[in-house]
Design an enzyme around this catalytic site. Sequence first.
Site, short mmCIF file in Angstrom:
data_model
loop_
_atom_site.label_atom_id
_atom_site.label_comp_id
_atom_site.label_asym_id
_atom_site.label_seq_id
_atom_site.Cartn_x
_atom_site.Cartn_y
_atom_site.Cartn_z
N ASN A 8 0.88 -1.17 0.00
CA ASN A 8 0.00 0.00 0.00
C ASN A 8 0.91 1.22 0.00
O ASN A 8 1.48 1.57 1.03
CB ASN A 8 -0.89 -0.03 1.26
N TRP A 9 1.07 1.82 -1.18
CA TRP A 9 2.00 2.95 -1.30
C TRP A 9 1.46 4.21 -0.63
O TRP A 9 2.19 5.17 -0.46
CB TRP A 9 2.28 3.24 -2.78
N LYS A 10 0.18 4.23 -0.30
CA LYS A 10 -0.46 5.43 0.28
C LYS A 10 -0.16 6.63 -0.62
O LYS A 10 -0.04 6.46 -1.83
CB LYS A 10 0.00 5.64 1.72
N HIS A 100 -9.83 1.49 4.34
CA HIS A 100 -8.57 1.64 5.08
C HIS A 100 -8.81 2.58 6.26
O HIS A 100 -9.56 3.54 6.14
CB HIS A 100 -7.47 2.18 4.16
N GLU A 102 -7.21 4.90 7.49
CA GLU A 102 -6.95 6.33 7.24
C GLU A 102 -8.15 6.98 6.56
O GLU A 102 -8.48 8.14 6.81
CB GLU A 102 -5.67 6.48 6.41
N GLU A 171 -6.02 -4.75 10.25
CA GLU A 171 -4.98 -3.75 10.50
C GLU A 171 -5.31 -2.99 11.79
O GLU A 171 -6.09 -2.03 11.77
CB GLU A 171 -4.92 -2.75 9.35
N GLY A 177 1.97 2.26 10.76
CA GLY A 177 2.96 3.32 10.63
C GLY A 177 3.61 3.72 11.94
O GLY A 177 4.31 4.73 12.01
N SER A 215 2.73 -2.14 10.41
CA SER A 215 4.16 -2.26 10.70
C SER A 215 4.72 -3.66 10.44
O SER A 215 5.64 -4.11 11.12
CB SER A 215 4.47 -1.82 12.13
N GLY A 236 2.56 -1.21 4.28
CA GLY A 236 2.67 0.21 3.97
C GLY A 236 4.12 0.61 3.79
O GLY A 236 4.72 0.39 2.72
N GLY A 237 4.71 1.17 4.82
CA GLY A 237 6.08 1.72 4.75
C GLY A 237 7.09 0.78 4.10
O GLY A 237 7.88 1.21 3.24
P1 PGA Z 1 2.37 0.24 7.64
O1 PGA Z 1 0.97 0.48 6.93
O2 PGA Z 1 2.91 -1.07 7.11
O3 PGA Z 1 3.22 1.41 7.23
O4 PGA Z 1 2.12 0.18 9.12
C1 PGA Z 1 0.07 -0.57 6.68
C2 PGA Z 1 -1.20 -0.01 6.06
O5 PGA Z 1 -1.67 1.03 6.53
O6 PGA Z 1 -1.76 -0.60 5.11
#
Ligand code: PGA
Length: 253
Positions: A8-10, A100, A102, A171, A177, A215, A236-237
Amino acid sequence: MKKLIAGNWKMNGSLASNEALLKAVQAGLGAAVCEVAVCVPAVYLAQVQGLLAAHALLGSGSQVSLGAQDVSAQEQGAFTGEMSAAMLREFGVRYALVGHSERRQYCGETDAGVAAKAKAALAQGITPIVCVGESLTEREAGLTADVVKRQLAAVVHECGHCITEIVVAYEPVWAIGTGKTATPEQAQEVHALLRAQLHAATTHERRVKILYGGSMNAANAAQLLAQPDIDGGLIGGASLKAQDFLTIIAAAH
Ligand code: PGA
């Protein structure tokens, strides 16, 4: 069942960095034993579709699937800024994240709205990756099971027998994050709950992949992915660093 590792590049990337990242991932992929996808910002769907198609022509190594980070619940019309599932389909999109945390947090997405998005994606043959998860306050109040079950129940209700076609991503919001990962045991406990909930809706609950996200990184992926009900990861990251993403993919056998 093959595991799925979805990046997930966000809201990260640029034309130049996307190309470099994707090329590095493809070069290191070899014959991956799991499925791999990248969920990219909407404006880059066409670029990434092109890069994936060019790589497929070379015919070497495993393919990466294209994913979007959101999809409209509406088919078409006066919904400024939205993108329909049919539009995403035209760009070769195979997966779409829905709900998601967010988007639930910053864009006010509701359980019912998320469920409608999942249904709209399915109607176009796009697999929704339905994200569920509790906040830290909810976990500390002992509400984890209630929250994730409520979030998934809305999707089960809306999608009916098509529920076997979705992917679920657990999640925990406090792990996204933050560098704080759920322990394999904490994650497995929730995944088992979600599996049981799916079982109440279908006898094919094992067909539904349940990913862990929050994470997940090169160091902790193997232990998480070894849990019986963890069928992959939403990253994500660590999906923005080719080497870390590849290490996670290698751990998903
Ligand atoms: P993260 O994000 O791996 O940076 O914690 C995961 C996500 O929000 O899909």
